[in-house]
Design an enzyme around this catalytic site. Structure first.
Site, PDB file in Angstrom:
ATOM      1  N   THR A  23       5.681   0.129   1.898  1.00 49.58           N
ATOM      2  CA  THR A  23       6.326   1.482   2.157  1.00 49.58           C
ATOM      3  C   THR A  23       5.696   2.826   1.807  1.00 49.58           C
ATOM      4  OG1 THR A  23       8.509   0.393   1.535  1.00 49.58           O
ATOM      5  CG2 THR A  23       8.334   2.745   1.093  1.00 49.58           C
ATOM      6  N   SER A  65       4.620  -5.954   3.114  1.00 47.10           N
ATOM      7  CA  SER A  65       4.302  -7.143   2.235  1.00 47.10           C
ATOM      8  C   SER A  65       5.004  -8.263   2.410  1.00 47.10           C
ATOM      9  CB  SER A  65       4.006  -6.486   0.668  1.00 47.10           C
ATOM     10  OG  SER A  65       5.332  -6.642   0.107  1.00 47.10           O
ATOM     11  N   THR A  96       6.130  -3.398  -2.018  1.00 46.84           N
ATOM     12  CA  THR A  96       6.714  -3.970  -3.276  1.00 46.84           C
ATOM     13  C   THR A  96       7.573  -5.362  -3.074  1.00 46.84           C
ATOM     14  OG1 THR A  96       8.705  -2.625  -2.438  1.00 46.84           O
ATOM     15  CG2 THR A  96       7.354  -1.311  -3.947  1.00 46.84           C
TER      16      THR A  96
HETATM   17  N1  DAS Z   1       8.913  -4.033   3.087  1.00 43.74           N
HETATM   18  C1  DAS Z   1       8.547  -3.547   1.906  1.00 43.74           C
HETATM   19  C2  DAS Z   1       7.130  -4.162   1.406  1.00 43.74           C
HETATM   20  O1  DAS Z   1       6.064  -3.969   2.508  1.00 43.74           O
HETATM   21  C3  DAS Z   1       8.658  -2.110   1.796  1.00 43.74           C
HETATM   22  C4  DAS Z   1       8.082  -1.614   0.362  1.00 43.74           C
HETATM   23  O2  DAS Z   1       6.787  -1.516   0.055  1.00 43.74           O
HETATM   24  O3  DAS Z   1       8.691  -1.505  -0.515  1.00 43.74           O
HETATM   25  O4  DAS Z   1       7.215  -4.688   0.521  1.00 43.74           O
END
Ligand code: DAS
Length: 329
Positions: A23, A65, A96
């Site tokens: 994100t 992720s 995250t």
């Molecule tokens: N989809 C989530 C990830 O890439 C977005 C984020 O980073 O919070 O983990």
């Protein structure tokens, strides 16, 4: 500052920033409106001012992720090993959703590396975007003289949290990141790391596999009330290792108990708890309650949650090592 030949010199080596997507880097596609990891680490770091040394930017991949794999995390480990000698700390910008598992994987492979992971709960351009502050704080931690004693940490929302215990506990809150057992290492404010507790010395694996572990090697089951015996047997069939997030302090329903005990005679079986914290143990509350599991060889994991125990078991299998529960040295 670190002493060299009796003198103290500011460490002016650059800090490495490895961007991987998430994100923190996502912009909405003008046509579809769908957010994609677009911004590079260099672009994101553009807004950082007053850095005491330059940053070296790398971008091995750019993904959300939820799509990160053991292969992606092994790439991070290899980059960290390559970068550490010539850099003053390493920052990894990561999504995250699996940040806690990425941090744990890195910590198991290179427990002595000074690595700070950060990300964002809000995307760039949205009110409350937290990526810039989290990146600044992660650079502060990575450059702190104490960084090497901290190992791999997650730096989010001013909190510095250990890789073995950090969790994303809320799907949207800026304060989402916390720990299962309250093990806060410190906080970061105004570019200062404020240590609150010394990290534990743990029996990390400390070995790097030559290839990424097989993600299908370990079956991970989160236990529920009234589990389906057929579904459970299917879930563990053919696994080279099994991790079960048990109920409470380690309770396994009778409906699946004999299958689990049978499996323990063939492959490593690790018991964790699906509760948010606390150990797997029987002594106090239910003396001898898990004796049949323990005598069948089931291993009680008193510190890790199921997803991390799966990583530890997957790494152990890929390295040809027995699984040992994570414990303080
Ligand atoms: N989809 C989530 C990830 O890439 C977005 C984020 O980073 O919070 O983990």
């Amino acid at each position: 500052m670190h002493a060299l030949d009796g003198q103290t010199h500011a460490d002016t080596r650059p800090t490495a920033v490895i961007a991987t997507g998430g994100t923190i880097s996502m912009l909405a596609d003008p046509a579809s409106g769908v957010r994609r990891p677009v911004l590079t680490g260099a672009a994101l770091a553009d807004g950082l001012t007053g850095l005491s040394a330059p940053l070296t930017h790398l971008q091995p991949y750019a993904i959300a992720s939820e799509d990160a794999t053991f292969a992606h995390w092994l790439t991070l480990v290899q980059e960290i090993v390559r970068l550490t000698p010539g850099h003053h700390g390493v920052v990894v910008m990561h999504g995250t959703d699996t940040m806690e598992e990425a941090a744990y994987f890195i910590s198991e492979c290179v427990p002595r590396a000074a690595v700070a992971l950060c990300g964002a709960m809000r995307p760039p351009g949205r009110p409350g975007y937290d990526g810039g502050q989290n990146l600044m704080d992660a650079v502060t931690v990575a450059r702190d003289p104490l960084a090497r004693t901290l190992g791999t940490v997650v730096v989010m929302n001013h909190e510095v949290l250990p890789a073995w215990d950090v969790v994303k506990r809320d799907s949207v809150a800026l304060s989402s990141f916390a720990t299962r057992h309250g093990t806060r290492i410190g906080t970061v404010h105004d570019r200062q790391l404020r240590l609150l507790s010394r990290p534990l010395e743990l029996n990390w694996i400390g070995q790097i596999p030559t290839e990424a572990p097989d993600p299908d090697a370990v079956a991970y089951v989160r236990m529920t009330g009234s589990p389906g015996p057929t579904r459970f047997a299917e879930a563990i069939r053919g696994a080279a290792g099994i991790v079960v997030d048990a109920l409470g302090a380690g309770s396994i329903p009778a409906a699946v108990r004999s299958d689990l005990i049978g499996a323990a005679g063939r492959v490593p079986v690790v018991l964790t708890t699906r509760t948010g914290s606390g150990p797997v143990q029987a002594e106090e509350s239910y003396p001898h309650a898990w004796d049949d599991l323990i005598s069948a060889g089931v291993l009680l994991e008193k510190r890790l949650d199921g997803p991390r125990a799966r990583i530890r078991l997957s790494l152990s299998l890929s390295l040809g090592r027995p699984y040992t529960p994570l414990e303080p040295l």
